[in-house]
Design a protein around this motif. Structure first.
Motif, mmCIF file in Angstrom:
data_model
loop_
_atom_site.group_PDB
_atom_site.id
_atom_site.type_symbol
_atom_site.label_atom_id
_atom_site.label_comp_id
_atom_site.label_asym_id
_atom_site.label_seq_id
_atom_site.Cartn_x
_atom_site.Cartn_y
_atom_site.Cartn_z
ATOM 1 N N LEU A 80 28.382 -30.144 33.148
ATOM 2 C CA LEU A 80 27.213 -30.630 32.425
ATOM 3 C C LEU A 80 26.421 -29.454 31.884
ATOM 4 O O LEU A 80 26.434 -28.375 32.463
ATOM 5 C CB LEU A 80 26.308 -31.440 33.371
ATOM 6 N N PRO A 81 25.710 -29.669 30.777
ATOM 7 C CA PRO A 81 24.839 -28.591 30.287
ATOM 8 C C PRO A 81 23.704 -28.363 31.286
ATOM 9 O O PRO A 81 23.412 -29.227 32.118
ATOM 10 C CB PRO A 81 24.309 -29.124 28.963
ATOM 11 N N LYS A 82 23.071 -27.202 31.181
ATOM 12 C CA LYS A 82 21.980 -26.862 32.087
ATOM 13 C C LYS A 82 20.865 -27.891 31.950
ATOM 14 O O LYS A 82 20.431 -28.220 30.855
ATOM 15 C CB LYS A 82 21.446 -25.471 31.751
ATOM 16 N N MET A 83 20.412 -28.392 33.090
ATOM 17 C CA MET A 83 19.354 -29.392 33.097
ATOM 18 C C MET A 83 18.004 -28.721 32.842
ATOM 19 O O MET A 83 17.804 -27.563 33.187
ATOM 20 C CB MET A 83 19.311 -30.114 34.451
ATOM 21 N N LEU A 84 17.104 -29.466 32.233
ATOM 22 C CA LEU A 84 15.760 -28.960 31.971
ATOM 23 C C LEU A 84 14.969 -28.872 33.267
ATOM 24 O O LEU A 84 15.110 -29.728 34.148
ATOM 25 C CB LEU A 84 15.025 -29.903 31.013
ATOM 26 N N THR A 85 14.131 -27.848 33.376
ATOM 27 C CA THR A 85 13.228 -27.767 34.515
ATOM 28 C C THR A 85 12.111 -28.777 34.312
ATOM 29 O O THR A 85 11.945 -29.333 33.215
ATOM 30 C CB THR A 85 12.630 -26.359 34.661
ATOM 31 N N GLU A 86 11.306 -28.981 35.333
ATOM 32 C CA GLU A 86 10.224 -29.960 35.224
ATOM 33 C C GLU A 86 9.225 -29.562 34.134
ATOM 34 O O GLU A 86 8.767 -30.402 33.371
ATOM 35 C CB GLU A 86 9.510 -30.080 36.575
ATOM 36 N N ASP A 87 8.902 -28.264 34.050
ATOM 37 C CA ASP A 87 7.960 -27.802 33.024
ATOM 38 C C ASP A 87 8.543 -27.957 31.619
ATOM 39 O O ASP A 87 7.850 -28.373 30.686
ATOM 40 C CB ASP A 87 7.574 -26.338 33.268
ATOM 41 N N GLU A 88 9.827 -27.615 31.455
ATOM 42 C CA GLU A 88 10.482 -27.761 30.155
ATOM 43 C C GLU A 88 10.535 -29.234 29.748
ATOM 44 O O GLU A 88 10.313 -29.579 28.577
ATOM 45 C CB GLU A 88 11.896 -27.185 30.196
ATOM 46 N N LEU A 89 10.820 -30.096 30.727
ATOM 47 C CA LEU A 89 10.883 -31.538 30.468
ATOM 48 C C LEU A 89 9.523 -32.059 29.994
ATOM 49 O O LEU A 89 9.449 -32.784 29.000
ATOM 50 C CB LEU A 89 11.337 -32.287 31.723
ATOM 51 N N LYS A 90 8.457 -31.658 30.688
ATOM 52 C CA LYS A 90 7.129 -32.127 30.299
ATOM 53 C C LYS A 90 6.746 -31.622 28.913
ATOM 54 O O LYS A 90 6.140 -32.350 28.126
ATOM 55 C CB LYS A 90 6.093 -31.695 31.336
ATOM 56 N N ALA A 91 7.114 -30.381 28.595
ATOM 57 C CA ALA A 91 6.806 -29.838 27.267
ATOM 58 C C ALA A 91 7.524 -30.632 26.176
ATOM 59 O O ALA A 91 6.933 -30.989 25.151
ATOM 60 C CB ALA A 91 7.194 -28.365 27.201
ATOM 61 N N ARG A 92 8.814 -30.921 26.400
ATOM 62 C CA ARG A 92 9.585 -31.703 25.420
ATOM 63 C C ARG A 92 9.023 -33.116 25.279
ATOM 64 O O ARG A 92 8.953 -33.663 24.185
ATOM 65 C CB ARG A 92 11.068 -31.772 25.825
ATOM 66 N N LEU A 93 8.621 -33.704 26.404
ATOM 67 C CA LEU A 93 8.071 -35.051 26.369
ATOM 68 C C LEU A 93 6.726 -35.086 25.651
ATOM 69 O O LEU A 93 6.435 -36.054 24.941
ATOM 70 C CB LEU A 93 7.937 -35.620 27.785
ATOM 71 N N GLN A 94 5.924 -34.049 25.803
ATOM 72 C CA GLN A 94 4.646 -34.004 25.087
ATOM 73 C C GLN A 94 4.877 -33.937 23.585
ATOM 74 O O GLN A 94 4.150 -34.565 22.812
ATOM 75 C CB GLN A 94 3.808 -32.812 25.570
ATOM 76 N N GLU A 95 5.918 -33.209 23.167
ATOM 77 C CA GLU A 95 6.276 -33.165 21.750
ATOM 78 C C GLU A 95 6.683 -34.552 21.257
ATOM 79 O O GLU A 95 6.286 -34.991 20.173
ATOM 80 C CB GLU A 95 7.422 -32.177 21.513
ATOM 81 N N ILE A 96 7.492 -35.228 22.059
ATOM 82 C CA ILE A 96 7.962 -36.568 21.689
ATOM 83 C C ILE A 96 6.786 -37.542 21.623
ATOM 84 O O ILE A 96 6.697 -38.365 20.700
ATOM 85 C CB ILE A 96 9.053 -37.050 22.675
ATOM 86 N N ILE A 97 5.874 -37.453 22.587
ATOM 87 C CA ILE A 97 4.708 -38.337 22.604
ATOM 88 C C ILE A 97 3.865 -38.112 21.354
ATOM 89 O O ILE A 97 3.409 -39.066 20.715
ATOM 90 C CB ILE A 97 3.878 -38.117 23.895
ATOM 91 N N ALA A 98 3.674 -36.845 20.977
ATOM 92 C CA ALA A 98 2.897 -36.540 19.771
ATOM 93 C C ALA A 98 3.616 -37.053 18.527
ATOM 94 O O ALA A 98 2.980 -37.604 17.615
ATOM 95 C CB ALA A 98 2.673 -35.035 19.666
#
Length: 148
Positions: free
Chosen positions: A91-109
């Motif tokens: 599997l590709p490298k999983m996102l860390t919790e901080d990286e996940l939250k940053a990506r999700l904030q982009e998606i939310i915006a």
């Protein structure tokens, strides 16, 4: 090189090394790939489909391990965790919790979500964009937390 051919090469090396636990996990992956190839109309799997197969296999094994631990069967849970470790190599490298939250904030915006009522819109986009990079449970928990 496709995932299937990579797995086949790894099976050969595991057989030569007489590594039974690794061989068992690799054969399970190959079986899932073959089952998916023969079940649909497409004969060649895309990389997204391959990642979904691997993520599903990891999830199944983690769920089984949790059940075994809950029932006091640590030796069976250890076997499941060993298989998870082998599958996660592909599997590709999983996102860390901080990286996940940053990506999700982009998606939310991007989606324009403002509160918990927009959970469905955000989850739809997030699960597609983050497939293979984060587990569904982690995505869901982080989205709920960010939309509070």
């Amino acid at each position: 090189m496709s995932l299937k051919s990579t797995i086949e090469a790894e099976i050969k090396s595991a057989m030569l090394a007489k590594n039974q636990s690794r061989l068992l996990a690799l054969r399970a992956i190959k079986s899932a790939i073959l089952l998916e190839e023969t079940s649909g109309t497409a004969h060649e799997l895309t990389s997204d489909q391959e990642m979904k197969i691997l993520m599903k296999a990891v999830k199944q094994r983690k769920d089984s391990a949790e059940m075994y631990v809950g029932n006091g069967r640590q030796e069976l849970a250890d076997k499941e965790f060993a298989e998870v470790a082998v599958i996660e190599e592909f599997l590709p490298k999983m996102l860390t919790e901080d990286e996940l939250k940053a990506r999700l904030q982009e998606i939310i915006a991007h989606v324009g979500a403002s509160g918990p009522s927009d959970l469905g819109k955000v989850m739809g986009v997030a699960t597609k964009e983050l497939a293979g990079k984060a587990e569904g449970k982690a995505i869901s928990a982080a989205v709920k937390q960010l939309l509070q």
